[in-house]
Scaffold this active site. Structure first.
Site, PDB file in Angstrom:
ATOM      1  N   ARG A  46       0.850  -1.180   0.000  1.00  0.00           N
ATOM      2  CA  ARG A  46       0.000   0.000   0.000  1.00  0.00           C
ATOM      3  C   ARG A  46       0.895   1.243   0.000  1.00  0.00           C
ATOM      4  NH1 ARG A  46       2.498   1.539   3.842  1.00  0.00           N
ATOM      5  NH2 ARG A  46       1.035   3.256   4.105  1.00  0.00           N
ATOM      6  N   GLY A  47       0.265   2.398  -0.211  1.00  0.00           N
ATOM      7  CA  GLY A  47       1.016   3.623  -0.405  1.00  0.00           C
ATOM      8  C   GLY A  47       1.094   3.925  -1.890  1.00  0.00           C
ATOM      9  N   ARG A  80      -7.305  -0.635  -6.992  1.00  0.00           N
ATOM     10  CA  ARG A  80      -7.610   0.419  -6.014  1.00  0.00           C
ATOM     11  C   ARG A  80      -7.807   1.719  -6.781  1.00  0.00           C
ATOM     12  NH1 ARG A  80      -4.538   0.874  -0.449  1.00  0.00           N
ATOM     13  NH2 ARG A  80      -6.542   1.813   0.071  1.00  0.00           N
ATOM     14  N   ASP A 217      -2.428  10.773  -1.903  1.00  0.00           N
ATOM     15  CA  ASP A 217      -2.586   9.732  -2.911  1.00  0.00           C
ATOM     16  C   ASP A 217      -2.986  10.294  -4.272  1.00  0.00           C
ATOM     17  OD1 ASP A 217      -2.679   6.715  -1.658  1.00  0.00           O
ATOM     18  OD2 ASP A 217      -3.083   8.272  -0.180  1.00  0.00           O
ATOM     19  N   LYS A 228      -5.282   9.476   3.279  1.00  0.00           N
ATOM     20  CA  LYS A 228      -5.921   8.547   4.207  1.00  0.00           C
ATOM     21  C   LYS A 228      -6.970   9.255   5.055  1.00  0.00           C
ATOM     22  CE  LYS A 228      -5.247   5.106   4.178  1.00  0.00           C
ATOM     23  NZ  LYS A 228      -6.014   4.124   3.356  1.00  0.00           N
TER      24      LYS A 228
END
Length: 327
Positions: A46-47, A80, A217, A228
């Site tokens: 993730r990231g 995603r 993001d 987030k």
């Protein structure tokens, strides 16, 4: 030594399972684009920058496993929806679908660029930090594959003697701050204290936070950005208390198709991630729970934007267009 979230060996892309850190270091082998898509969707990796690099290698694996490149590309794009780096990397891989050698070369180039970019972000970000800093979620090497964005700046600022202490939001419900940021800061030898997300206002009110820096993001051309869940609330608190607030991100995380943040897609994740922690229920069985994975922070709450080309200041629409070479 920096943490590394993935490696490519013997035609296999290995992902460090970040769901099991800091208690176990387990490597997950991926040999197809489908394996990569599952790893991204299930948050093994993730990231935003790390997702981009991983998706690029997903297209390399598609060649190696004789998957249809168009189908592999579509599958990866659906893994995603919020992080723009996923699409940026896949767009760069598309011209190389016909060649394994070219695909592998481009994927490695994307990874190399992430590391070069984040070294610059860390150095620029360190210049605006001092004293006690608060951060949210995880933006270190585990999230990027490089030096880290916001966390890279924090570590560099501490090395320079500018940052003395870090407040680490636990980042409910997935606990990236508690599990990953705390893990990385401990390895880096940076003094830090874990807090629950709802303690930030108290600390700010006590004068114990001198700056907030975190990741992004996806950012629109006016500076609105998705990060987030919980980021928007921190921006409001920082503005109320007169505390500088900085997102740190590579310019590849800016989406030139978006004039503002209204069109950024927000991933809606499983309610179970809210009601269950490491297999232990914390709510009545069947009780509904909401879990938007991200929120959007409006640009007027931002002090500056830390990028590889320096720290950008308002008006952000002009600064971002110039940095992207659009003017």
């Amino acid at each position: 030594m920096r943490a590394v979230p993935f490696r490519f060996e013997n035609n296999t892309f290995w992902l460090l399972d970040q769901r099991r850190l800091p208690f176990e270091e387990v490597w997950v082998p991926c040999q197809t684009a489908r394996d990569i898509a599952v790893g991204i969707r299930e948050m093994v990796v993730r990231g935003a920058p790390a997702i981009g690099v991983t998706a690029a290698y997903g297209m390399v694996l598609a060649h190696l496993s004789s998957e249809d490149p168009a189908e592999a590309d579509a599958l990866l794009r659906q893994s995603r929806p919020t992080a723009v780096n996923l699409y940026y990397a896949l767009d760069r891989m598309k011209p190389h679908w016909g060649s394994l050698e070219a695909s592998l070369r481009e994927a490695q180039a994307i990874w190399d660029e992430v590391q070069e970019t984040e070294l610059a972000i860390s150095r620029h970000g360190a210049k605006v930090l001092r004293g006690q800093v608060l951060t949210h979620c995880n933006t270190g090497p585990l999230a990027t594959g490089g030096y880290g964005t916001a966390l890279g700046a924090i570590v560099e600022a501490h090395r320079q003697g500018r940052v003395t202490h870090v407040w680490v939001d636990e980042t409910r419900p997935y606990l990236q701050g508690a599990r990953l940021t705390a893990y990385e800061l401990q390895k880096a030898g940076v003094p830090a204290t874990l807090i629950t997300d709802n303690m930030a206002a108290y600390l700010m009110g006590q004068g114990q936070v001198d700056a907030v820096i975190l990741g992004a993001d996806r950012m629109a051309l006016n500076g609105d950005f998705a990060n987030k869940i919980g980021t928007y609330g921190l921006a409001i608190l920082a503005r109320y208390h007169g505390i500088p607030f900085y997102p740190a991100l590579p310019l590849s995380s800016v989406d030139p198709r978006l004039e503002n943040g209204n069109s950024i897609p927000i991933e809606q994740r499983s309610a179970r991630e809210v009601t269950v922690i490491r297999g232990q229920p914390i709510a009545p069985e069947g009780f509904p729970a909401a879990h938007p994975g991200f929120d959007v922070t409006p640009h007027h709450l931002i002090t500056g934007i830390v990028t590889e080309k320096g720290v950008l200041y308002p008006p952000f629409d002009e600064a971002l267009r110039a940095a992207l070479g659009m003017e």
